[in-house]
Design a protein around this motif. Structure first.
Motif, PDB file in Angstrom:
ATOM      1  N   TYR A  60       0.839  -1.201   0.000  1.00 17.19           N
ATOM      2  CA  TYR A  60       0.000   0.000   0.000  1.00 17.19           C
ATOM      3  C   TYR A  60       0.875   1.252   0.000  1.00 17.19           C
ATOM      4  O   TYR A  60       0.610   2.208  -0.728  1.00 17.19           O
ATOM      5  N   CYS A  61       1.924   1.252   0.806  1.00 15.86           N
ATOM      6  CA  CYS A  61       2.846   2.389   0.864  1.00 15.86           C
ATOM      7  C   CYS A  61       3.464   2.638  -0.504  1.00 15.86           C
ATOM      8  O   CYS A  61       3.560   3.780  -0.957  1.00 15.86           O
ATOM      9  N   TRP A  62       3.894   1.568  -1.178  1.00 12.01           N
ATOM     10  CA  TRP A  62       4.491   1.704  -2.504  1.00 12.01           C
ATOM     11  C   TRP A  62       3.478   2.287  -3.491  1.00 12.01           C
ATOM     12  O   TRP A  62       3.804   3.195  -4.260  1.00 12.01           O
ATOM     13  N   LEU A  63       2.256   1.789  -3.457  1.00 11.37           N
ATOM     14  CA  LEU A  63       1.214   2.300  -4.348  1.00 11.37           C
ATOM     15  C   LEU A  63       0.951   3.778  -4.086  1.00 11.37           C
ATOM     16  O   LEU A  63       0.842   4.574  -5.023  1.00 11.37           O
ATOM     17  N   GLU A  64       0.870   4.139  -2.823  1.00  9.20           N
ATOM     18  CA  GLU A  64       0.616   5.533  -2.464  1.00  9.20           C
ATOM     19  C   GLU A  64       1.763   6.433  -2.935  1.00  9.20           C
ATOM     20  O   GLU A  64       1.533   7.522  -3.468  1.00  9.20           O
ATOM     21  N   CYS A  65       2.990   5.975  -2.753  1.00 10.20           N
ATOM     22  CA  CYS A  65       4.153   6.754  -3.218  1.00 10.20           C
ATOM     23  C   CYS A  65       4.149   6.910  -4.732  1.00 10.20           C
ATOM     24  O   CYS A  65       4.493   7.977  -5.253  1.00 10.20           O
ATOM     25  N   GLN A  66       3.763   5.864  -5.437  1.00  7.22           N
ATOM     26  CA  GLN A  66       3.726   5.932  -6.897  1.00  7.22           C
ATOM     27  C   GLN A  66       2.714   6.959  -7.388  1.00  7.22           C
ATOM     28  O   GLN A  66       2.942   7.642  -8.375  1.00  7.22           O
ATOM     29  N   THR A  67       1.596   7.084  -6.677  1.00 10.43           N
ATOM     30  CA  THR A  67       0.587   8.074  -7.088  1.00 10.43           C
ATOM     31  C   THR A  67       1.085   9.499  -6.860  1.00 10.43           C
ATOM     32  O   THR A  67       0.669  10.415  -7.560  1.00 10.43           O
ATOM     33  N   LYS A  68       1.978   9.668  -5.884  1.00  6.14           N
ATOM     34  CA  LYS A  68       2.548  10.990  -5.638  1.00  6.14           C
ATOM     35  C   LYS A  68       3.623  11.323  -6.665  1.00  6.14           C
ATOM     36  O   LYS A  68       3.745  12.462  -7.092  1.00  6.14           O
ATOM     37  N   ILE A  69       4.401  10.323  -7.063  1.00  9.53           N
ATOM     38  CA  ILE A  69       5.482  10.517  -8.035  1.00  9.53           C
ATOM     39  C   ILE A  69       4.924  10.731  -9.437  1.00  9.53           C
ATOM     40  O   ILE A  69       5.390  11.591 -10.175  1.00  9.53           O
ATOM     41  N   ASP A  70       3.936   9.910  -9.798  1.00 13.06           N
ATOM     42  CA  ASP A  70       3.370   9.930 -11.152  1.00 13.06           C
ATOM     43  C   ASP A  70       1.862  10.160 -11.072  1.00 13.06           C
ATOM     44  O   ASP A  70       1.118   9.256 -10.713  1.00 13.06           O
ATOM     45  N   PRO A  71       1.396  11.369 -11.418  1.00 15.47           N
ATOM     46  CA  PRO A  71      -0.039  11.661 -11.324  1.00 15.47           C
ATOM     47  C   PRO A  71      -0.908  10.746 -12.199  1.00 15.47           C
ATOM     48  O   PRO A  71      -2.078  10.534 -11.894  1.00 15.47           O
ATOM     49  N   ASP A  72      -0.334  10.180 -13.251  1.00 11.33           N
ATOM     50  CA  ASP A  72      -1.093   9.289 -14.129  1.00 11.33           C
ATOM     51  C   ASP A  72      -1.131   7.849 -13.622  1.00 11.33           C
ATOM     52  O   ASP A  72      -1.801   7.004 -14.205  1.00 11.33           O
ATOM     53  N   PHE A  73      -0.419   7.564 -12.549  1.00 12.01           N
ATOM     54  CA  PHE A  73      -0.331   6.198 -12.042  1.00 12.01           C
ATOM     55  C   PHE A  73      -1.701   5.612 -11.722  1.00 12.01           C
ATOM     56  O   PHE A  73      -1.972   4.460 -12.013  1.00 12.01           O
ATOM     57  N   SER A  74      -2.564   6.425 -11.139  1.00  4.16           N
ATOM     58  CA  SER A  74      -3.882   5.922 -10.723  1.00  4.16           C
ATOM     59  C   SER A  74      -4.790   5.596 -11.905  1.00  4.16           C
ATOM     60  O   SER A  74      -5.815   4.949 -11.726  1.00  4.16           O
ATOM     61  N   THR A  75      -4.412   6.017 -13.103  1.00  3.02           N
ATOM     62  CA  THR A  75      -5.234   5.717 -14.276  1.00  3.02           C
ATOM     63  C   THR A  75      -4.717   4.496 -15.041  1.00  3.02           C
ATOM     64  O   THR A  75      -5.333   4.091 -16.023  1.00  3.02           O
ATOM     65  N   LEU A  76      -3.593   3.923 -14.598  1.00  5.54           N
ATOM     66  CA  LEU A  76      -3.025   2.758 -15.283  1.00  5.54           C
ATOM     67  C   LEU A  76      -3.913   1.533 -15.081  1.00  5.54           C
ATOM     68  O   LEU A  76      -4.611   1.420 -14.073  1.00  5.54           O
ATOM     69  N   SER A  77      -3.816   0.616 -16.001  1.00  7.56           N
ATOM     70  CA  SER A  77      -4.545  -0.653 -15.852  1.00  7.56           C
ATOM     71  C   SER A  77      -3.865  -1.492 -14.778  1.00  7.56           C
ATOM     72  O   SER A  77      -2.704  -1.267 -14.427  1.00  7.56           O
ATOM     73  N   LEU A  78      -4.584  -2.477 -14.278  1.00  8.98           N
ATOM     74  CA  LEU A  78      -4.009  -3.359 -13.262  1.00  8.98           C
ATOM     75  C   LEU A  78      -2.781  -4.081 -13.797  1.00  8.98           C
ATOM     76  O   LEU A  78      -1.792  -4.264 -13.083  1.00  8.98           O
ATOM     77  N   GLY A  79      -2.822  -4.478 -15.060  1.00  9.65           N
ATOM     78  CA  GLY A  79      -1.674  -5.146 -15.668  1.00  9.65           C
ATOM     79  C   GLY A  79      -0.446  -4.254 -15.724  1.00  9.65           C
ATOM     80  O   GLY A  79       0.676  -4.705 -15.484  1.00  9.65           O
ATOM     81  N   ASP A  80      -0.645  -2.976 -16.038  1.00  9.01           N
ATOM     82  CA  ASP A  80       0.468  -2.035 -16.081  1.00  9.01           C
ATOM     83  C   ASP A  80       1.051  -1.803 -14.681  1.00  9.01           C
ATOM     84  O   ASP A  80       2.266  -1.729 -14.507  1.00  9.01           O
ATOM     85  N   ILE A  81       0.183  -1.705 -13.695  1.00 14.90           N
ATOM     86  CA  ILE A  81       0.650  -1.521 -12.318  1.00 14.90           C
ATOM     87  C   ILE A  81       1.418  -2.759 -11.860  1.00 14.90           C
ATOM     88  O   ILE A  81       2.486  -2.656 -11.247  1.00 14.90           O
ATOM     89  N   GLU A  82       0.896  -3.929 -12.193  1.00 17.20           N
ATOM     90  CA  GLU A  82       1.574  -5.174 -11.845  1.00 17.20           C
ATOM     91  C   GLU A  82       2.960  -5.223 -12.486  1.00 17.20           C
ATOM     92  O   GLU A  82       3.943  -5.600 -11.842  1.00 17.20           O
ATOM     93  N   GLY A  83       3.045  -4.824 -13.741  1.00 18.64           N
ATOM     94  CA  GLY A  83       4.336  -4.799 -14.436  1.00 18.64           C
ATOM     95  C   GLY A  83       5.321  -3.849 -13.776  1.00 18.64           C
ATOM     96  O   GLY A  83       6.503  -4.172 -13.611  1.00 18.64           O
ATOM     97  N   ARG A  84       4.849  -2.684 -13.388  1.00 20.22           N
ATOM     98  CA  ARG A  84       5.725  -1.714 -12.702  1.00 20.22           C
ATOM     99  C   ARG A  84       6.215  -2.270 -11.368  1.00 20.22           C
ATOM    100  O   ARG A  84       7.364  -2.093 -10.997  1.00 20.22           O
ATOM    101  N   LEU A  85       5.313  -2.931 -10.652  1.00 17.61           N
ATOM    102  CA  LEU A  85       5.702  -3.521  -9.375  1.00 17.61           C
ATOM    103  C   LEU A  85       6.778  -4.584  -9.587  1.00 17.61           C
ATOM    104  O   LEU A  85       7.787  -4.607  -8.881  1.00 17.61           O
TER     105      LEU A  85
END
Length: 98
Positions: A60-85
Motif C-alpha cells: 500500500y505504501c508503494w502504491l501511495e508513493c507511486q501516485t505521488k510521483i506519477d499523477p497518471d499512475f492511478s489511471t493505469l490498468s491493473l496489468g500495467d501496475i503489476e508490471g511496474r511492481l
C-alpha cells in the motif's frame, strides 16, 4: 462563505476516500495475483519505508508513493501496475548483495 468552505472540505475528503479505496483494491488484486502473503514481511524493505508491519502495508505504501510521483499512475490498468511492481522488485533484488 462557511458553506462553500465546508463543501470544498467535503469534496476533498470524498476524493481522498475514493483514492484510498482504489489503492486498497489494487493492493488486494496484487496480493492475490502475485500470491504474496499479506502478513509476512519479505517486501517491507523493498517496497515500504521500513516501518510497515507486513507485506500488505508495504505494498500500500508503494502504491501511495507511486501516485505521488506519477499523477497518471492511478489511471493505469491493473496489468500495467503489476508490471511496474515486478520491475521495481527486480531492480530492488539486483541491488541486494549476494
Amino acid at each position: 462563505m462557511m458553506t462553500q468552505s465546508a463543501n470544498i472540505l467535503t469534496q476533498s475528503m470524498f476524493a481522498l476516500k475514493i483514492k484510498q479505496t482504489r489503492l486498497n483494491n489494487v493492493k488486494e488484486y496484487l496480493l492475490n495475483a502475485l500470491q504474496i502473503s499479506p502478513q509476512r514481511k519479505g517486501l517491507v524493505m523493498l517496497l515500504g519505508q521500513g516501518t510497515e508491519k507486513n507485506n500488505a502495508e508495504a505494498l500500500y505504501c508503494w502504491l501511495e508513493c507511486q501516485t505521488k510521483i506519477d499523477p497518471d499512475f492511478s489511471t493505469l490498468s491493473l496489468g500495467d501496475i503489476e508490471g511496474r511492481l515486478l520491475r521495481h522488485l527486480e531492480r530492488g533484488m539486483d541491488q541486494w548483495p549476494d
